[in-house]
Structures are given as structure tokens and as C-alpha cells.
Design an enzyme around this catalytic site. Structure first.
Site, mmCIF file in Angstrom:
data_model
loop_
_atom_site.group_PDB
_atom_site.id
_atom_site.type_symbol
_atom_site.label_atom_id
_atom_site.label_comp_id
_atom_site.label_asym_id
_atom_site.label_seq_id
_atom_site.Cartn_x
_atom_site.Cartn_y
_atom_site.Cartn_z
ATOM 1 N N HIS A 67 17.250 -17.078 -18.159
ATOM 2 C CA HIS A 67 17.884 -16.038 -18.986
ATOM 3 C C HIS A 67 18.939 -16.650 -19.915
ATOM 4 O O HIS A 67 18.943 -16.396 -21.125
ATOM 5 C CB HIS A 67 18.513 -15.003 -18.061
ATOM 6 N N GLU A 68 19.812 -17.466 -19.354
ATOM 7 C CA GLU A 68 20.890 -18.054 -20.150
ATOM 8 C C GLU A 68 20.384 -19.145 -21.094
ATOM 9 O O GLU A 68 20.958 -19.343 -22.174
ATOM 10 C CB GLU A 68 21.964 -18.613 -19.228
ATOM 11 N N HIS A 80 19.529 -17.337 -24.212
ATOM 12 C CA HIS A 80 20.701 -17.065 -25.042
ATOM 13 C C HIS A 80 21.181 -18.323 -25.762
ATOM 14 O O HIS A 80 21.475 -18.298 -26.966
ATOM 15 C CB HIS A 80 21.851 -16.535 -24.169
#
Length: 448
Positions: free
Chosen positions: A146-147, A150
Site C-alpha cells: 500500500h505504502e 503512495h
């Protein structure tokens, strides 16, 4: 329930860490060196929360963010569209879950609801302690992916990337990225949206990839394991009713439950479900055999209305009921194995008429929800199980994959299957939570 020693260790460990941190920061001689040490290693400690941030991976993140700019532009644009759609879907899903929860709380006799897509998972309560490794590993990997989404999207949009970190909150691991918020505020709303939606998009891709691995696992493992021949026993709980000298053992291959064929684990679960829902099947016994095996017994009724006609201390005999033209309620205490092994399954006496030999369909007279189940696992003698079908399901672990060679592990396919299922569930859950339009739910950017 959560084991008390685990709770004590977790609480005691956090108290010891926080106490040591407080004492070191309060010490006039050690405070400066301790804070320098925390700053050097990117550590920060607060009650039940610890995080580690580093710039060691910055070069790798910049390498990913500058790889094939056109492809990344298309990749994160698709992610942006998906994130917008997911935002509405997650709000509806969370709202539905909230209404179900409130309805259950306000109901005087709440029932278990198995149709929920979202469930709060508490280790030791509704998550087996034996599967904590899968759970925490899947959470950490889902958070990291997920990160990474980003971070790569931010670099693609020319936002300065300060670092990547991992944290632990009580026992739950997670990840975060530190972006230069001034740059983030200066770019266009569309660029910001690509960055914000990248995490949810990457979680969705991870879930799809895990599903594909799970779906293609028989083909992937085909050179080493074959499927479609039965359900392989991988573990039998010590307190399982299937445990014993004539029970199931690790390595046994289950091929039938009663007259229900078993080719894989799904068939095993489906057969047990059908056996649990339907009435107990009977077995065809000739009149001569019935007269030979039965003996005078005393009949009495149990509290649930069922009939018992055998000595309670008998481990081999079972009370059977049958009917004939003269009396529709006859009972006989018979040796279960002799009755079942050479008999065919039946529902009525009409199923047993063959070659003009008088036969009866004798049915085990058991307590409510209890079943007599014949489990075939050749070349061993059939196991005769008496109990609730779900107890058999919960205490026996199986796999659809049978090793082609003896040196191959029977647990490897189960480990891969279980881990993929956790990745699908937890990565999907993280996508749903972070798709909600609430910035506080997504620890993507820290104040710089």
C-alpha cells in the site's frame, strides 16, 4: 479466548519498553545520548506504539518512480479511477456493516451473521492462535505494498520523498511513507488524487494477484503434487473424535463420506454439510442377518425423544431402528461395523429389495444432530464416526494436494493456500478502509 500468558507478555513488554524510554529520557546523563541514538536510527516510542523510519530505501523508491514514466502515468491514472469508484463502494459497504451491527446489538436474541463482508478480527477470539503468523505477515505485506504505491506515485508526480517506515501498534504491524507536504500541496488536485488512490489500487492488485496464484495453484504445483483423487489428512487434533487406532492419521487419503465421493477439500466440506442437514441414512440388512446379530434389549427414550436400546458402556454396538409390515417401530442393538461394512446405503425398505431376499433398512437411532458417518480412506479399514459432523470438520485438517514423491512436504500447498487467502482478505480490507474519504485513516504523509 486470548491466552492469559499472551496478554501478560504483550502488556508487560509494552510497559517495560515505555518505562525504559521514560527513565532514559528523564536521566540527565543519558537523555542526550539516548535521544541522539533514537534520531540516528529513526526510532520513536509512545504508549503501545513504536515506529521506525529510514532513508535507506529512498534510492530504490526513486528508481521505481522514474521507471517508464508513460506506463506509470497510465498505471496510476487507472488507479485513480479505481480509487474514486472504490470510495463510493467502501462507504456503502461500511454503512451496511454498521447497520447490521446496530441491528444485531438492538436485537434481544442476536444471531450469528455469516453474510458480512467485513468482520473485526481479534487474535485469540475469532482468529486461531495457530494462524497468527499468516495474519500478521499478510497485514505487514499488505501495508508495505500500500505504502509503496503512495511513494512511487508521489515520486512520479515530482513530490519529494523523505523516507519509508514500519510501525507496531500493540501487536498490529503497519507501514508508512513520509512525503514533503509542501510539494504535495502545490501539485494539482488530479496529481494529488493519483497519489492518494495509489495505495488502494496497489492493495487491489495484490488481492487479484493472490487470487490468481490461489486459482492456478494446482497447475503451478502440478510437477510436484496431483489433485482430484481425494482429501489428504494433514493434521488431526488430539481431542478430535477422529483420533484413535481406527481413526484418521496424517497422510491418509479420504475418498468417501458415506455415499458422497470426496475428490478435494471442498467436497469434504460439502459432504459434511449435506450429512449435517439431511436425516441419517440407513443400511440394508437381510432379515436373517438381523435376527442373527440382534439380541434382546431394553428400550428407553432419551430427553430429546430419540430411542436408545444398547448398553451405554458399549463401544461397538449402536441402536438401530427399522420397520416391517406388522410393526413400524422396531429397535435392535447391533454391532455397527458388521452391519455397515457389507451393506449398501438406503432410505427406505424399498431400497433394499433385491433377489427376493427379505431385507430391512436399519437406521442408527442417535441423538439430535448426531450422525453415524462412514469415512473411507483406503487401504485402511473404514472409520466409523459417531458425533456432530461439524466436530469432524473443525478437528481434521486436509489438503487437496497429494505429493508425487514421499520427500515432498504435505504442508507446503496448505501454507501457500492459507497465506494467499489471508492476503486476499486483509489486502482487500485495507483497500476498503483506506478508500473512505477520510485522511486520518491513511497514514501516507507526515508533517515535514
Amino acid at each position: 479466548m486470548i491466552p492469559i500468558p499472551v496478554v501478560v507478555c504483550v502488556l508487560g513488554g509494552w510497559c517495560a519498553v515505555y518505562l525504559a524510554d521514560t527513565l532514559l529520557k528523564s536521566s540527565s546523563s543519558l537523555k542526550a545520548s539516548y535521544e541522539d541514538w533514537l534520531l540516528t536510527y529513526g526510532l520513536s516510542i509512545s504508549p503501545f506504539h513504536m515506529r521506525w523510519q529510514t532513508a535507506l530505501f529512498n534510492r530504490q523508491f526513486y528508481s521505481w518512480g522514474r521507471w517508464k514514466p508513460k506506463f506509470l502515468y497510465l498505471w496510476f491514472s487507472v488507479g485513480m479511477v479505481f480509487g474514486i469508484v472504490a470510495m463510493f463502494g467502501s462507504v456503502i459497504l461500511l454503512g451496511k456493516t454498521l447497520m447490521q451491527t446496530l441491528t444485531q446489538m438492538l436485537t434481544e436474541a442476536p444471531r450469528a451473521q455469516n453474510d458480512r463482508m467485513l468482520q473485526v478480527v481479534v487474535p485469540g477470539v475469532n482468529l486461531p492462535v495457530s494462524q497468527l503468523t499468516y495474519f500478521f505477515s499478510a497485514i505487514l505485506i499488505s501495508g508495505v505494498i500500500h505504502e509503496v504505491g503512495h511513494g512511487v506515485a508521489a515520486i512520479r508526480e515530482q513530490v519529494r520523498f523523505n523516507g519509508f517506515g514500519i510501525f507496531i501498534f500493540i501487536v498490529y504491524p503497519g507501514a508508512f511513507v513520509d512525503l514533503f507536504t509542501t510539494h504535495l500541496q502545490l501539485i494539482s488536485p488530479v496529481q494529488q488524487l493519483r497519489i492518494f488512490c495509489a495505495g488502494v489500487w496497489h492493495n487491489f492488485v495484490l488481492g487479484v494477484a493472490s487470487f490468481m496464484v490461489l486459482f492456478l495453484l494446482p497447475a503451478i504445483l502440478f510437477p510436484f503434487y496431483y489433485t482430484g483423487v481425494g482429501a489428504l489428512v494433514t493434521e488431526v487434533a488430539e481431542d478430535s473424535p477422529a483420533n484413535g487406532p481406527r481413526g484418521l492419521f496424517v497422510g491418509d487419503l479420504v475418498t468417501n463420506l458415506q455415499d458422497c465421493p470426496v475428490y478435494n477439500v471442498e467436497d469434504w466440506n460439502s459432504c459434511l454439510g449435506d450429512i449435517s442437514e439431511k436425516s441419517q441414512v440407513g443400511y440394508c440388512v437381510s432379515a436373517a442377518t438381523l435376527q442373527q446379530l440382534s439380541f434382546p434389549t431394553r428400550v428407553y427414550r432419551r430427553l430429546d425423544g430419540s430411542v436408545e436400546c444398547c448398553n451405554n458402556s458399549s463401544l461397538t454396538d449402536i441402536c438401530f431402528s427399522y420397520s416391517n409390515k406388522l410393526d413400524s417401530h422396531l429397535f435392535a442393538c447391533l454391532p455397527a461395523r458388521k452391519v455397515i461394512e457389507a451393506s449398501k446405503v438406503c432410505r427406505t425398505n424399498m431400497d433394499c429389495q433385491k433377489d427376493f431376499v427379505p431385507s430391512f433398512c436399519v437406521t442408527p437411532s442417535l441423538e439430535n444432530q448426531t450422525r453415524l458417518i462412514r469415512v473411507k480412506h483406503p487401504p485402511h479399514i473404514d472409520m466409523l464416526y459417531v458425533g456432530h459432523p461439524m466436530h469432524l470438520q473443525y478437528t481434521v485438517s486436509l489438503s487437496s494436494f497429494v505429493p508425487r514423491q514421499n520427500f515432498l512436504s504435505i504442508d507446503l500447498p496448505v501454507v501457500i493456500e492459507t497465506f494467499c487467502k489471508y492476503l486476499i482478505s486483509l489486502s482487500g480490507a485495507l483497500a476498503v478502509i483506506n478508500a473512505v474519504p477520510c485522511f486520518a485513516l491513511d497514514e501516507m504523509a507526515l508533517p515535514s
